[in-house]
Design a protein around this motif. Structure first.
Motif, short mmCIF file in Angstrom:
data_model
loop_
_atom_site.label_atom_id
_atom_site.label_comp_id
_atom_site.label_asym_id
_atom_site.label_seq_id
_atom_site.Cartn_x
_atom_site.Cartn_y
_atom_site.Cartn_z
N LEU A 49 0.82 -1.20 0.00
CA LEU A 49 0.00 0.00 0.00
C LEU A 49 0.86 1.26 0.00
O LEU A 49 0.53 2.25 -0.66
N GLN A 50 1.97 1.23 0.72
CA GLN A 50 2.87 2.38 0.72
C GLN A 50 3.46 2.60 -0.67
O GLN A 50 3.57 3.75 -1.14
N LEU A 51 3.82 1.52 -1.33
CA LEU A 51 4.35 1.64 -2.69
C LEU A 51 3.29 2.18 -3.64
O LEU A 51 3.58 2.99 -4.53
N LEU A 52 2.06 1.75 -3.47
CA LEU A 52 0.99 2.21 -4.36
C LEU A 52 0.66 3.67 -4.14
O LEU A 52 0.26 4.37 -5.08
N VAL A 53 0.83 4.17 -2.92
CA VAL A 53 0.69 5.61 -2.70
C VAL A 53 1.69 6.36 -3.56
O VAL A 53 1.37 7.38 -4.20
N ARG A 54 2.90 5.84 -3.61
CA ARG A 54 3.93 6.46 -4.46
C ARG A 54 3.55 6.34 -5.93
O ARG A 54 3.75 7.28 -6.71
N TYR A 55 3.04 5.19 -6.31
CA TYR A 55 2.65 4.99 -7.71
C TYR A 55 1.61 6.03 -8.14
O TYR A 55 1.74 6.66 -9.19
N PHE A 56 0.57 6.19 -7.33
CA PHE A 56 -0.51 7.10 -7.71
C PHE A 56 -0.13 8.57 -7.60
O PHE A 56 -0.84 9.43 -8.12
N SER A 57 1.00 8.86 -6.95
CA SER A 57 1.43 10.25 -6.81
C SER A 57 2.33 10.71 -7.94
O SER A 57 2.71 11.88 -7.98
N GLN A 58 2.68 9.78 -8.86
CA GLN A 58 3.56 10.16 -9.97
C GLN A 58 2.79 10.05 -11.29
O GLN A 58 1.63 9.63 -11.32
N ASP A 59 3.42 10.47 -12.37
CA ASP A 59 2.73 10.62 -13.65
C ASP A 59 2.67 9.36 -14.50
O ASP A 59 1.79 9.22 -15.35
N ASP A 60 3.60 8.44 -14.30
CA ASP A 60 3.66 7.22 -15.12
C ASP A 60 2.64 6.21 -14.59
O ASP A 60 2.96 5.34 -13.78
N ARG A 61 1.39 6.31 -15.05
CA ARG A 61 0.31 5.47 -14.55
C ARG A 61 -0.35 4.69 -15.70
O ARG A 61 -1.56 4.58 -15.79
N PHE A 62 0.49 4.12 -16.54
CA PHE A 62 0.01 3.37 -17.71
C PHE A 62 -0.89 2.22 -17.30
O PHE A 62 -1.93 1.98 -17.92
N ASP A 63 -0.52 1.50 -16.24
CA ASP A 63 -1.29 0.34 -15.80
C ASP A 63 -2.07 0.67 -14.53
O ASP A 63 -2.11 -0.09 -13.57
N GLU A 64 -2.76 1.79 -14.54
CA GLU A 64 -3.48 2.29 -13.38
C GLU A 64 -4.55 1.31 -12.90
O GLU A 64 -4.71 1.09 -11.69
N ALA A 65 -5.31 0.71 -13.82
CA ALA A 65 -6.38 -0.21 -13.42
C ALA A 65 -5.81 -1.38 -12.62
O ALA A 65 -6.38 -1.78 -11.60
N GLN A 66 -4.68 -1.92 -13.07
CA GLN A 66 -4.06 -3.03 -12.35
C GLN A 66 -3.54 -2.58 -11.00
O GLN A 66 -3.58 -3.34 -10.02
N ALA A 67 -3.10 -1.34 -10.90
CA ALA A 67 -2.64 -0.82 -9.61
C ALA A 67 -3.80 -0.78 -8.61
O ALA A 67 -3.61 -1.07 -7.42
N GLU A 89 -13.78 -1.13 -7.60
CA GLU A 89 -14.63 -0.20 -8.34
C GLU A 89 -13.77 0.84 -9.07
O GLU A 89 -14.04 1.21 -10.21
N ASP A 90 -12.71 1.30 -8.40
CA ASP A 90 -11.78 2.23 -9.04
C ASP A 90 -11.14 1.58 -10.26
O ASP A 90 -10.95 2.23 -11.30
N ALA A 91 -10.80 0.30 -10.14
CA ALA A 91 -10.20 -0.42 -11.27
C ALA A 91 -11.16 -0.50 -12.44
O ALA A 91 -10.77 -0.30 -13.60
N LEU A 92 -12.42 -0.78 -12.16
CA LEU A 92 -13.42 -0.87 -13.23
C LEU A 92 -13.63 0.48 -13.91
O LEU A 92 -13.77 0.55 -15.13
N ARG A 93 -13.62 1.55 -13.13
CA ARG A 93 -13.74 2.88 -13.73
C ARG A 93 -12.53 3.20 -14.60
O ARG A 93 -12.67 3.79 -15.69
#
Length: 206
Positions: A49-67, A89-93
């Motif tokens: 979860l800590q890593l994913l906070v970092r993921y969503f805070s940066q611009d390279d979010r190509f695989d956002e649904a999988q995240a 639900e976020d993934a489906l959106r």
């Protein structure tokens, strides 16, 4: 430590330092953060979860649904089931914006709702199952789809439907190969679903 610096299956200060050193040199940082979070989601969910906070805070979010799916996996491991449903639900959106990048959210969300007895989400889970029937490719997906239907039907006192769906789930679980020539053993139902199978057996025997 893993040979792939972004696929560590355990975590420690030493591993974290190694990961950060490699990450600083990487071009697609988001992708590597997301993959490492996925690898740790079940065994080290807090780190994931800590890593994913970092993921969503940066611009390279190509695989956002999988995240978002990875976030749901970590939240499920922590017992935070309502938050996990929200992440699916976020993934489906996210998928709706990039339909070529599909995840397992359409199967995992209703399966979590069903196995977790989250009654307030039953109607939503059934709608998601109906929408995703055509996306089933592997036996484990067929199993989860039917298992979710069976568990929800049983909870709603639709015994005949629960029996039929449970039977289909067992048929999927009994498959020892897929229909794919080069992936005959991929996506089979493993021992991790033993608890669900025991619960479904009760509907078959009733």
């Amino acid at each position: 430590m893993s040979d792939d610096w972004y696929r560590h299956t355990s975590w420690s200060d030493k591993i974290a330092s190694h990961f950060e050193t490699k990450l600083r040199r990487a071009r697609r940082k988001g992708q590597y953060i997301r993959i490492q979070a996925c690898t740790l989601a079940e065994t080290h969910p807090e780190v994931a979860l800590q890593l994913l906070v970092r993921y969503f805070s940066q611009d390279d979010r190509f695989d956002e649904a999988q995240a978002f799916v990875d976030r749901a996996t970590a939240l499920t491991a922590l017992g935070r089931l309502d938050d996990a449903v929200a992440a699916y639900e976020d993934a489906l959106r996210s998928e709706s914006k990039t339909p070529n990048l599909r995840t397992q959210a359409g199967i995992e969300l209703p399966y979590l709702v069903a196995t977790g007895s989250l009654a307030k989400y039953y109607d939503r889970a059934l709608r998601v199952l109906k929408k995703n029937l055509s996306r089933i490719a592997f036996p484990v997906e067929e199993f989860k789809w039917n298992a979710a239907q069976a568990l929800i039907a049983a909870a709603q006192k639709r015994e005949a439907e629960a029996y039929e769906f449970a039977k289909c789930a067992f048929d999927a679980a009994s498959k020892d190969r897929t229909g794919f020539r080069h992936h005959r053993k991929l996506g089979l139902v493993s021992g991790e679903y033993a608890d669900a199978l025991r619960q479904l057996r009760a509907y078959c025997d009733s």
